[in-house]
Design an enzyme around this catalytic site. Sequence first.
Site, mmCIF file in Angstrom:
data_model
loop_
_atom_site.group_PDB
_atom_site.id
_atom_site.type_symbol
_atom_site.label_atom_id
_atom_site.label_comp_id
_atom_site.label_asym_id
_atom_site.label_seq_id
_atom_site.Cartn_x
_atom_site.Cartn_y
_atom_site.Cartn_z
ATOM 1 N N TYR A 53 8.974 -2.495 7.325
ATOM 2 C CA TYR A 53 8.192 -1.105 6.857
ATOM 3 C C TYR A 53 9.381 -0.092 7.477
ATOM 4 O O TYR A 53 9.670 -0.142 8.490
ATOM 5 C CB TYR A 53 7.016 -1.038 7.789
ATOM 6 C CG TYR A 53 5.713 -1.797 7.594
ATOM 7 C CD1 TYR A 53 5.949 -2.880 6.248
ATOM 8 C CD2 TYR A 53 4.488 -1.980 8.182
ATOM 9 C CE1 TYR A 53 4.749 -3.544 6.107
ATOM 10 C CE2 TYR A 53 3.558 -2.603 7.915
ATOM 11 C CZ TYR A 53 3.546 -3.456 6.707
ATOM 12 O OH TYR A 53 2.381 -3.995 6.486
ATOM 13 N N SER A 207 -5.393 -2.515 3.284
ATOM 14 C CA SER A 207 -5.889 -1.735 2.365
ATOM 15 C C SER A 207 -7.424 -1.620 2.091
ATOM 16 O O SER A 207 -7.909 -2.020 1.177
ATOM 17 C CB SER A 207 -5.451 -1.990 0.996
ATOM 18 O OG SER A 207 -3.937 -1.830 0.945
#
Length: 327
Positions: A53, A207
């Site tokens: 990330y 998500s």
Amino acid sequence: MEHRHLGRTGLRVSRIGLGTLTWGRDTDEHDAADLLKTFWEAGGTLVDTADVYGDGEAEYLLGRLMDGLVPRRDLVVSTKAGSVPDPERRFDGSRGHLLAALDASLARLGTDYVDLWHVHAFDPVTPLEETLQAVDLAVSSGRVRYAGVSNYCGWQLAKAATWQLAAPGARTRLASTQLEYSLLQRGVEREVLPAALDLGIGLLPSSPLGRGVLTGKYRTSTPPDSRGASEHLSAFVAPYLDDTASRIVDAVATAADGLAVTPLEVALAWVRDRPGVAAPIVGARTAQQLTAALSVEALSLPDEICRALDDVSAPVHRYPDHDWSTL
């Protein structure tokens, strides 16, 4: 915030987790600090990151914030290893790569252990037993307290978990699996979720808001400050902007109107309370967005609302899925 056991382990995590996918790239240190402090003050503990990330910047930012803003002992830090920036080989589950990646993560995080470590994805060219041996070594060395996998399909999860259970005490039980799961993506219900429930593995949905689409923000247009308009993430959002998704989003909005809450709260409450789910991972962009998501703590959806949402978003399950006998 309520806490739950992660799978069949003694580790307890807040039932909403904080994601850091955009930290160090779209989310700067100031905004990250606001997010982490808001989350911690609400009773949140599970913070999810990965070595890729922001090319490592997300871990570095989290480490800086744990050093002065939020006590390390108050957080359950989860990171991942196995994704590599190589177009010829997207995933590397080799023992050498995983253990080196773990050491690099610990250095960026400024800690000598992580509470939860995931193998980021299945590596088809590395023997699974080699990948799992790296997990065992990471735990036995004290650098990792609990371990899991991410983005494993049903047979991969079942094989890995069964291998680890084959010699109790000598191998590390898988505590968790992390995959995308929302009203717009229910594919995990085909085989992954039944396997996780049977094997005592907690599911950490990523998500959970359908890449932001379930909030309703894209119903009429794409907001210029949204991920759908972002150079990095527009392609990530695009698959959920079709007619099928639109029907589901409309149903969520209708349910929200009837309950006098937001579509975000309805969508998040739905996935949070699905069987086998330990904690959805929410990747808010601002502290205001995170506060809105955390307000779901007080909401439990009525059964009739859950049934209606189940029906409108129901995936097609055909032979030979786990419920084939009902067809």
